[in-house]
Scaffold this active site. Structure first.
Site, short mmCIF file in Angstrom:
data_model
loop_
_atom_site.label_atom_id
_atom_site.label_comp_id
_atom_site.label_asym_id
_atom_site.label_seq_id
_atom_site.Cartn_x
_atom_site.Cartn_y
_atom_site.Cartn_z
N CYS A 1 -1.50 8.10 4.89
CA CYS A 1 -1.76 7.56 3.36
C CYS A 1 -3.03 8.16 2.90
O CYS A 1 -3.23 8.22 1.42
CB CYS A 1 -1.63 6.33 3.12
SG CYS A 1 -2.64 5.38 4.38
N GLU B 1 0.96 -1.20 -0.01
CA GLU B 1 0.06 -0.10 0.07
C GLU B 1 0.83 1.18 -0.02
O GLU B 1 1.71 1.43 0.96
CB GLU B 1 -0.97 -0.12 1.16
CG GLU B 1 -2.13 1.12 1.27
CD GLU B 1 -1.43 2.14 2.05
OE1 GLU B 1 -1.13 3.41 1.43
OE2 GLU B 1 -1.31 2.22 3.47
#
Length: 531
Positions: free
Chosen positions: A302, A265
Site C-alpha cells: 500500500c 486503509e
C-alpha cells in the site's frame, strides 16, 4: 496439523454451510487442497452473538491478563513452524524469507501491544476530584478513561497474509483494547488463515477466556463481509485493501440503524518528490533505490511509490535513464491472485491510454507458465497534463510508477497541491535543500500521513510513533493509524464517571491506583494514589 477447510466460531471448528472455494497457488495457477466452505448468514450471526455475549467480560479483564493472552498468541503462531511458512508461500507466491519476516513482524506487534497496555498509557486516565466549597458552584468528582468499543470485525488483507490478517495489527490492537474480534479471512489465503486461527484459538483456551473472544469466518465474494458489517453486535470495522472494498464497507456501516466507524486503509500512490540538488548529487543512486522500492513484493504494498514528481532538467534525465535501465533488468513478478493481476493489467492499460503519457521503460515480459505474473512499468507525463487529468492520480496496484516532469518550481508546487490524500510522501533532498522548500513541505503535510526524507516509503516500522494512515482516500479517518501502538485508539472510547461510588470504579480510576499507572490528577501527571 492438516488444514481442514473449516472455520472457528466461538471456540468450535465448524464446516461452513454456504459457497465453496479453493486457494490457488499464484506462482503456478494450481488449486490447493482442501476445499473451503463459507459461512452462511446464521453462522455469521452466531459468531457475532458470541462476541457480544462476552464483550463486557473481556473489556473488564486486567491489562496484564490481556497482555498474557497477546503473548500467548505470538508464541502459538511461532509454534506452527514450517507448516505455516510453507502454506504462506504456496498461497501468495512470496519467497520463504518474506514469509519469515512477516511472521516476525506479526508476533512482534502482538508482543509490543502486550507491553504497551500494561503501562496503562492508552487508558488516558483522568481524575478531577470534587471541590465542594468552590464558589459560585461546587465541582463534582469527575473521572474518565478509555473503555473498549465492543466486538470488532476485521478483514484480512490479500497482500499481508499474516501482518494484516487473522492475527495482524487490527486484531492485535482490538484485543489489546479489550474488544472481541470476528475475522473475515481473505479468500486468497484461507489455509494460512485457518492455521493462524488455530494458534489464536489455543491462546484463547489457555488464557481461560470465553470462546467468543475470537472467531474466524470465511466465504467467497463479498456476501459474508457485508453480513458481518451489518450485524448489530459489531461496533467497529478494521479493513486494509482496495478503495472499492473500503468505501463499500464504509457505506454499509453508515446505512445501519446504528452507524459504526470503519477504519479502512485503502492505499495511495505515495508521491516521491525529487529536489534539484539531490538529483544533481545522486540521481543514479536515487534511481536504484527507487526501482528496488517499486518492485518490492511485486509492487503489492500500500506504500508502493507509484508517483515521482520533479522539475525537468539534466538531473531528472539522469534519474529516468538510470531508473529505466534498472527496471529493464527486473524479472516478471508473481501477483497475489488472478483478480489482482487482471486489475494491474487493466490499470496499466488505462494509464498508457491517457493523453500525454509515454512509457519510459518496462521490466522483463511475463511468462506463460500458468502463474499470475506481471511486467513492471515506468511511465512519464508533463506537469501540465497531470494537473489537467485527475485520472492520473488513480492507484495501479503493482510495480508501476508515473514520473511527472514539471516545467518549473511553481508547477511542482501546483502538482503537490493537487494531490489527494496519501499514506506517505517522500522527499529526496540534499543537505539544507529543504530549507528553501517550506511551502512545498506544508502542502505535503496536509496530504499525507507520513513524510519520508531521503528514503523510500516501503517498509512500515511497527513502533510507538508510526502513523500508517492519511487523509481520504488513503484512509476513511485521517486521525488514526493502523500500525503501531496508537492503533489501539481506534477501538476505545472515553467514558466519564461523575460522583461514582469509589469502590465500584474501574481499577484505573480508583483512589488507590491498583494498576500503578500514570494518571492526570487535577491537571498533573502522577502515579501516586489519591488521599
Amino acid at each position: 496439523m492438516s488444514i481442514t477447510g473449516k472455520q472457528l466460531i466461538a471456540g468450535e471448528w465448524k464446516a461452513g454451510n454456504a459457497d465453496s472455494f479453493r486457494a490457488v497457488n499464484p506462482a503456478t495457477g494450481e488449486s490447493l487442497e482442501p476445499e473451503f466452505i463459507g459461512a452462511d448468514e446464521q453462522q455469521v450471526a452466531e459468531a457475532v452473538a458470541a462476541a457480544s455475549a462476552c464483550a463486557a467480560e473481556f473489556a473488564n479483564t486486567a491489562p496484564s491478563v490481556r497482555a498474557e493472552f497477546l503473548n500467548r498468541c505470538a508464541d502459538e503462531i511461532m509454534a506452527l513452524g514450517d507448516e505455516l511458512l510453507e502454506r504462506v508461500t504456496a498461497e501468495t507466491g512470496y519467497p520463504r524469507a518474506r514469509a519469515e519476516g512477516e511472521r516476525g513482524r506479526t508476533c512482534g506487534q502482538l508482543k509490543l501491544f502486550a507491553e504497551w497496555i500494561v503501562s496503562g498509557e492508552y487508558l488516558d486516565a483522568r481524575i478531577d476530584t470534587a471541590l465542594p466549597d468552590r464558589q459560585p458552584l461546587p465541582r463534582p468528582d469527575l473521572r474518565s478513561f478509555n473503555q473498549a468499543l465492543g466486538p470488532v470485525a476485521v478483514f484480512g488483507a490479500s497482500n499481508f497474509p499474516l501482518a494484516f490478517s487473522v492475527a495482524g495489527g487490527d486484531t492485535a490492537s482490538a484485543f489489546a483494547a479489550g474488544c472481541p474480534v470476528v475475522v473475515k479471512g481473505h479468500n486468497s489465503h484461507p489455509g494460512t488463515s485457518e492455521l493462524v486461527a488455530r494458534a489464536v484459538g489455543r491462546a484463547v483456551e489457555k488464557s481461560g477466556l470465553p470462546g467468543g473472544v475470537f472467531s474466524l469466518i470465511l466465504g467467497a465474494g463479498s456476501r459474508v463481509g457485508a453480513e458481518l458489517v451489518k450485524a448489530p453486535g459489531i461496533k467497529a470495522v478494521g479493513f486494509t485493501g482496495s478503495f472499492t472494498g473500503g468505501t463499500a464497507l464504509f457505506k454499509l456501516a453508515n446505512e445501519r440503524p446504528e452507524p459504526i466507524p470503519v477504519f479502512a486503509e485503502m492505499g495511495s500512490v505515495n508521491p516521491v518528490v525529487l529536489l534539484p540538488q539531490a538529483l544533481e548529487n545522486s540521481a543514479e543512486a536515487i534511481a536504484e533505490g527507487f526501482i528496488t522500492s517499486l518492485n518490492m513484493g511485486t509492487g503489492q504494498f500500500c506504500v508502493n511509490p507509484g508517483l515521482v514528481l520533479s522539475v525537468e532538467g539534466e538531473g531528472l534525465d539522469r534519474f529516468t535513464a538510470a531508473a529505466g535501465e534498472a527496471l529493464s533488468k527486473v524479472g516478471a513478478g508473481v501477483m497475489l491472485n488472478k483478480n489482482t493481476l487482471s486489475g494491474y493489467r487493466s490499470g496499466v492499460g488505462h494509464l498508457r491510454d491517457q493523453a500525454g503519457v509515454e512509457q519510459l521503460a518496462a521490466g522483463e515480459s511475463a511468462g506463460e507458465d500458468g502463474g499470475f505474473t506481471c511486467q513492471a512499468g515506468l511511465f512519464t507525463v508533463s506537469g501540465a497534463e497531470f494537473l489537467a487529468n485527475p485520472a492520473l492520480q488513480e492507484e495501479v496496484f503493482g510495480p508501476v510508477s508515473l514520473v511527472v516532469k514539471c516545467c518549473d518550481r511553481e508547477e511542482l508546487l501546483a502538482v503537490v497541491g493537487s494531490l489527494k490524500g496519501q499514506l506517505t510522501g517522500t522527499l529526496q533532498c540534499a543537505e539544507g535543500e529543504l530549507d528553501s522548500y517550506g511551502e512545498l513541505v506544508q502542502q505535503l503535510r496536509q496530504r499525507v500521513g507520513r513524510i519520508v526524507v531521503n528514503g523510500f516509503p516501503t517498509g512500515v516500522e511497527v513502533c510507538h510513533a508510526m502513523m500508517h494512515g492519511g487523509p481520504f482516500p488513503a484512509a476513511t479517518d485521517s486521525r488514526f493509524t493502523s500500525v503501531g501502538t496508537m492503533a489501539i485508539a481506534r477501538f476505545v472510547r472515553p467514558i466519564c464517571f461523575q460522583n461514582y461510588p469509589e469502590n465500584l470504579l474501574p481499577d484505573a480510576l480508583k483512589n488507590s491506583n491498583p494498576l500503578g499507572i500514570s494518571r492526570l490528577v487535577n491537571g498533573g501527571k502522577t502515579s501516586d494514589g489519591i488521599g
